[in-house]
Design an enzyme around this catalytic site. Structure first.
Site, PDB file in Angstrom:
ATOM      1  N   GLU A  92      12.577  10.072 -17.629  1.00 32.96           N
ATOM      2  CA  GLU A  92      12.615   9.594 -19.015  1.00 32.96           C
ATOM      3  C   GLU A  92      13.990   9.821 -19.630  1.00 32.96           C
ATOM      4  O   GLU A  92      14.686  10.758 -19.263  1.00 32.96           O
ATOM      5  CB  GLU A  92      11.650  10.418 -19.874  1.00 32.96           C
ATOM      6  CG  GLU A  92      10.222  10.362 -19.472  1.00 32.96           C
ATOM      7  CD  GLU A  92       9.394  11.308 -20.339  1.00 32.96           C
ATOM      8  OE1 GLU A  92       8.202  11.397 -20.088  1.00 32.96           O
ATOM      9  OE2 GLU A  92       9.949  11.960 -21.255  1.00 32.96           O
ATOM     10  N   CYS A 110      19.527  11.086 -24.802  1.00 31.42           N
ATOM     11  CA  CYS A 110      19.107  12.356 -24.202  1.00 31.42           C
ATOM     12  C   CYS A 110      18.644  12.043 -22.778  1.00 31.42           C
ATOM     13  O   CYS A 110      17.705  11.272 -22.586  1.00 31.42           O
ATOM     14  CB  CYS A 110      17.977  12.933 -25.053  1.00 31.42           C
ATOM     15  SG  CYS A 110      17.303  14.441 -24.376  1.00 31.42           S
ATOM     16  N   CYS A 117      10.557  19.861 -13.430  1.00 27.79           N
ATOM     17  CA  CYS A 117      11.376  21.047 -13.690  1.00 27.79           C
ATOM     18  C   CYS A 117      10.649  22.286 -13.185  1.00 27.79           C
ATOM     19  O   CYS A 117       9.427  22.391 -13.303  1.00 27.79           O
ATOM     20  CB  CYS A 117      11.654  21.188 -15.189  1.00 27.79           C
ATOM     21  SG  CYS A 117      12.715  22.588 -15.572  1.00 27.79           S
ATOM     22  N   CYS A 121       8.615  26.382 -18.743  1.00 28.13           N
ATOM     23  CA  CYS A 121       8.475  26.759 -20.162  1.00 28.13           C
ATOM     24  C   CYS A 121       7.110  26.264 -20.652  1.00 28.13           C
ATOM     25  O   CYS A 121       6.753  25.105 -20.419  1.00 28.13           O
ATOM     26  CB  CYS A 121       9.585  26.138 -21.004  1.00 28.13           C
ATOM     27  SG  CYS A 121      11.237  26.576 -20.435  1.00 28.13           S
ATOM     28  N   CYS A 124       6.427  22.973 -22.831  1.00 25.23           N
ATOM     29  CA  CYS A 124       7.102  21.751 -22.402  1.00 25.23           C
ATOM     30  C   CYS A 124       6.262  21.001 -21.372  1.00 25.23           C
ATOM     31  O   CYS A 124       5.814  21.579 -20.381  1.00 25.23           O
ATOM     32  CB  CYS A 124       8.464  22.137 -21.830  1.00 25.23           C
ATOM     33  SG  CYS A 124       9.234  20.853 -20.864  1.00 25.23           S
ATOM     34  N   GLY A 169      14.184  18.463 -16.810  1.00 27.08           N
ATOM     35  CA  GLY A 169      14.931  19.273 -15.850  1.00 27.08           C
ATOM     36  C   GLY A 169      15.860  20.281 -16.481  1.00 27.08           C
ATOM     37  O   GLY A 169      16.163  20.217 -17.676  1.00 27.08           O
ATOM     38  N   GLU A 170      16.301  21.235 -15.673  1.00 27.24           N
ATOM     39  CA  GLU A 170      17.285  22.242 -16.086  1.00 27.24           C
ATOM     40  C   GLU A 170      18.635  21.794 -15.515  1.00 27.24           C
ATOM     41  O   GLU A 170      18.876  21.891 -14.306  1.00 27.24           O
ATOM     42  CB  GLU A 170      16.857  23.621 -15.540  1.00 27.24           C
ATOM     43  CG  GLU A 170      17.933  24.681 -15.541  1.00 27.24           C
ATOM     44  CD  GLU A 170      18.604  24.925 -16.890  1.00 27.24           C
ATOM     45  OE1 GLU A 170      17.907  25.153 -17.884  1.00 27.24           O
ATOM     46  OE2 GLU A 170      19.854  24.886 -16.937  1.00 27.24           O
ATOM     47  N   SER A 201      22.518  21.417 -21.963  1.00 30.50           N
ATOM     48  CA  SER A 201      21.597  22.460 -22.435  1.00 30.50           C
ATOM     49  C   SER A 201      21.124  23.298 -21.250  1.00 30.50           C
ATOM     50  O   SER A 201      21.126  22.832 -20.106  1.00 30.50           O
ATOM     51  CB  SER A 201      20.401  21.833 -23.154  1.00 30.50           C
ATOM     52  OG  SER A 201      19.437  21.444 -22.219  1.00 30.50           O
ATOM     53  N   SER A 224      18.665  27.148 -24.985  1.00 29.22           N
ATOM     54  CA  SER A 224      17.305  27.189 -25.549  1.00 29.22           C
ATOM     55  C   SER A 224      16.880  28.646 -25.680  1.00 29.22           C
ATOM     56  O   SER A 224      16.667  29.320 -24.680  1.00 29.22           O
ATOM     57  CB  SER A 224      16.328  26.472 -24.607  1.00 29.22           C
ATOM     58  OG  SER A 224      16.733  25.143 -24.452  1.00 29.22           O
ATOM     59  N   LEU A 225      16.788  29.110 -26.909  1.00 33.07           N
ATOM     60  CA  LEU A 225      16.495  30.536 -27.144  1.00 33.07           C
ATOM     61  C   LEU A 225      15.000  30.726 -27.406  1.00 33.07           C
ATOM     62  O   LEU A 225      14.321  31.445 -26.687  1.00 33.07           O
ATOM     63  CB  LEU A 225      17.338  31.005 -28.339  1.00 33.07           C
ATOM     64  CG  LEU A 225      17.427  32.494 -28.582  1.00 33.07           C
ATOM     65  CD1 LEU A 225      17.967  33.228 -27.375  1.00 33.07           C
ATOM     66  CD2 LEU A 225      18.328  32.775 -29.799  1.00 33.07           C
ATOM     67  N   HIS A 226      14.512  30.119 -28.445  1.00 33.00           N
ATOM     68  CA  HIS A 226      13.091  30.015 -28.778  1.00 33.00           C
ATOM     69  C   HIS A 226      12.370  31.314 -29.127  1.00 33.00           C
ATOM     70  O   HIS A 226      11.262  31.264 -29.662  1.00 33.00           O
ATOM     71  CB  HIS A 226      12.314  29.269 -27.681  1.00 33.00           C
ATOM     72  CG  HIS A 226      12.856  27.897 -27.402  1.00 33.00           C
ATOM     73  ND1 HIS A 226      13.318  27.063 -28.396  1.00 33.00           N
ATOM     74  CD2 HIS A 226      13.042  27.215 -26.239  1.00 33.00           C
ATOM     75  CE1 HIS A 226      13.750  25.931 -27.866  1.00 33.00           C
ATOM     76  NE2 HIS A 226      13.604  26.008 -26.565  1.00 33.00           N
ATOM     77  N   ASN A 300       7.242  20.767 -31.085  1.00 30.45           N
ATOM     78  CA  ASN A 300       6.637  19.455 -30.861  1.00 30.45           C
ATOM     79  C   ASN A 300       5.233  19.625 -30.300  1.00 30.45           C
ATOM     80  O   ASN A 300       5.047  20.430 -29.390  1.00 30.45           O
ATOM     81  CB  ASN A 300       7.492  18.700 -29.843  1.00 30.45           C
ATOM     82  CG  ASN A 300       7.445  17.222 -30.062  1.00 30.45           C
ATOM     83  OD1 ASN A 300       6.434  16.685 -30.495  1.00 30.45           O
ATOM     84  ND2 ASN A 300       8.537  16.549 -29.767  1.00 30.45           N
ATOM     85  N   CYS A 344      10.053  16.018 -24.063  1.00 28.25           N
ATOM     86  CA  CYS A 344      10.427  15.589 -22.715  1.00 28.25           C
ATOM     87  C   CYS A 344       9.275  15.760 -21.740  1.00 28.25           C
ATOM     88  O   CYS A 344       8.550  16.732 -21.763  1.00 28.25           O
ATOM     89  CB  CYS A 344      11.691  16.310 -22.261  1.00 28.25           C
ATOM     90  SG  CYS A 344      11.440  17.801 -21.341  1.00 28.25           S
TER      91      CYS A 344
HETATM   92  S1  SF4 Z   1      12.107  23.035 -21.620  1.00 28.69           S
HETATM   93 FE1  SF4 Z   1      13.670  22.287 -20.194  1.00 28.69          FE
HETATM   94  S2  SF4 Z   1      13.968  24.037 -18.812  1.00 28.69           S
HETATM   95 FE2  SF4 Z   1      12.016  24.418 -19.847  1.00 28.69          FE
HETATM   96  S3  SF4 Z   1      10.472  23.532 -18.477  1.00 28.69           S
HETATM   97 FE3  SF4 Z   1      11.030  21.930 -19.973  1.00 28.69          FE
HETATM   98  S4  SF4 Z   1      12.612  20.735 -18.959  1.00 28.69           S
HETATM   99 FE4  SF4 Z   1      12.444  22.691 -17.866  1.00 28.69          FE
END
Ligand code: SF4
Length: 355
Positions: A92, A110, A117, A121, A124, A169-170, A201, A224-226, A300, A344
């Site tokens: 995507e 984006c 991934c 997380c 996500c 993805g990372e 990111s 990404s801290l969160h 989200n 995502c």
């Molecule tokens: S937020 Fe980013 S790093 Fe974390 S699982 Fe989703 S895609 Fe992967």
């Protein structure tokens, strides 16, 4: 012989291929212009290369197979594209057309760097579906070129001008392909996209962040801290168990030393989880001495994660104000496209379930 993917090739690789084929160096520059400036995907369209060379290239190269599978448009104008790759996988990317003031007009894309991934997380959709494979540089850059083609077909004179590696993805776990994509997009004979118009990111893969720092690139870094402490962060981001905040912050300081660039920290605000006054104080402590900006994003809604309450506008504004009063630079980053599976991995997940 394995065929090479044209959009993954830089000028040096094209030059060496054409040398092998007994062609002069200027042919490589012509080929590079077709692929990375004109963004042409079919060899047959590259009419000034000559029949003999085109036949040779057909034997050795293939265009990046990329098919638009679905497009969704949000009420706020955000557009999400689902592309099908040659091996049947889906990725995507999300287009945001910023309008208003002439100086602020831009198309930001984006983009994804992996299929799925591995980072898991919990908030996500991509993280919940697991890792499939890394994308090639050609597959990453094709997201930009294909969206540019769509923009042109729609009569939008403005191509993608900003790229954010914040899709599926990372990015740092596919660092070599991401660095190659950055260099190809920045190439003066390609898209000439300024490095500062690209954001990379990461969820905090420390060794890779140190590697990126050593590149001394001028890209914008978004971390990404969160959550403001290890206990909470580890509960939503498994990466924190391997690389806790102390290590992550040390890597961020190193990144800043190496590049001199301000760092953005993304903070998904979750009602009752990370939005309390003590969290503001913990953030103040954590980010002490760093030149940084906090982007506060109301979390989200993602399927299967109903426990993450999305704060209302008033709660978000109050949290940002508390951060500012504590001396931190912070603003609200409105999450776009929440009505079109905007987070995502959601659209890919939906299509995979349908199929
Ligand atoms: S937020 Fe980013 S790093 Fe974390 S699982 Fe989703 S895609 Fe992967």
């Amino acid at each position: 012989m394995e065929q090479q993917d044209l959009r993954s090739m830089d000028l040096a690789e094209m030059t060496s291929l054409l040398k092998e084929l007994g062609q002069p160096a200027f042919r490589a520059r012509q080929l590079f212009t077709w692929v990375h400036q004109k963004q042409v995907s079919q060899l047959a369209q590259m009419h000034n290369l000559g029949r003999q060379l085109l036949e040779q290239l057909e034997q050795r190269c293939q265009p990046t197979a990329f098919q638009l599978e679905r497009k969704q448009v949000s009420a706020d104008g955000t557009e999400k594209f689902l592309f099908r790759l040659a091996d049947g996988n889906y990725i995507e990317c999300v287009l945001m057309r910023y309008r208003g003031d002439l100086s602020k007009q831009r198309n930001t894309l984006c983009i994804s760097s992996q299929v799925g991934c591995a980072m898991g997380c919990t908030f996500c959709a991509t993280g919940q579906s697991g890792f499939v494979r890394n994308l090639t540089a050609g597959e990453i850059i094709s997201q930009v070129y294909e969206v540019n083609r769509i923009l042109q077909e729609e009569g939008d004179a403005m191509p993608v001008g900003n790229v954010v590696f914040m899709g599926m993805g990372e990015p740092l776990l596919n660092l070599s392909a991401v660095l190659k994509t950055i260099s190809l997009l920045n190439d003066p004979q390609g898209q000439k996209m300024g490095i500062r118009r690209m954001t990379v990111s990461t969820c905090g893969v420390v060794p890779k962040l140190l590697e990126l720092a050593d590149q001394k690139l001028d890209v914008v870094l978004a971390v990404s801290l969160h959550a403001p402490n290890d206990k909470q962060r580890s509960s939503v981001m498994p990466v924190n168990r391997q690389y806790p905040l102390e290590q992550l912050m040390a890597a961020c300081r190193y990144y800043q030393q190496q590049t001199g660039n301000r760092i953005s920290f993304e903070y998904a605000l979750i009602t009752g989880f990370n939005d309390q006054p003590q969290h503001v104080q913990q953030l103040k402590q954590l980010l002490k001495g760093l030149d940084c900006h906090l982007n506060i994003i109301p979390v989200n809604p993602v399927a299967n994660t109903a426990q993450f309450g999305r704060p209302d506008k008033k709660q978000v504004a109050a949290f940002v104000e508390a951060l500012q009063q504590a001396g931190l630079k912070a603003s609200v980053l409105e999450e776009k496209g929440t009505d079109i599976d905007g987070a995502c991995g959601q659209l890919r997940g939906k299509v995979l379930r349908e199929k």
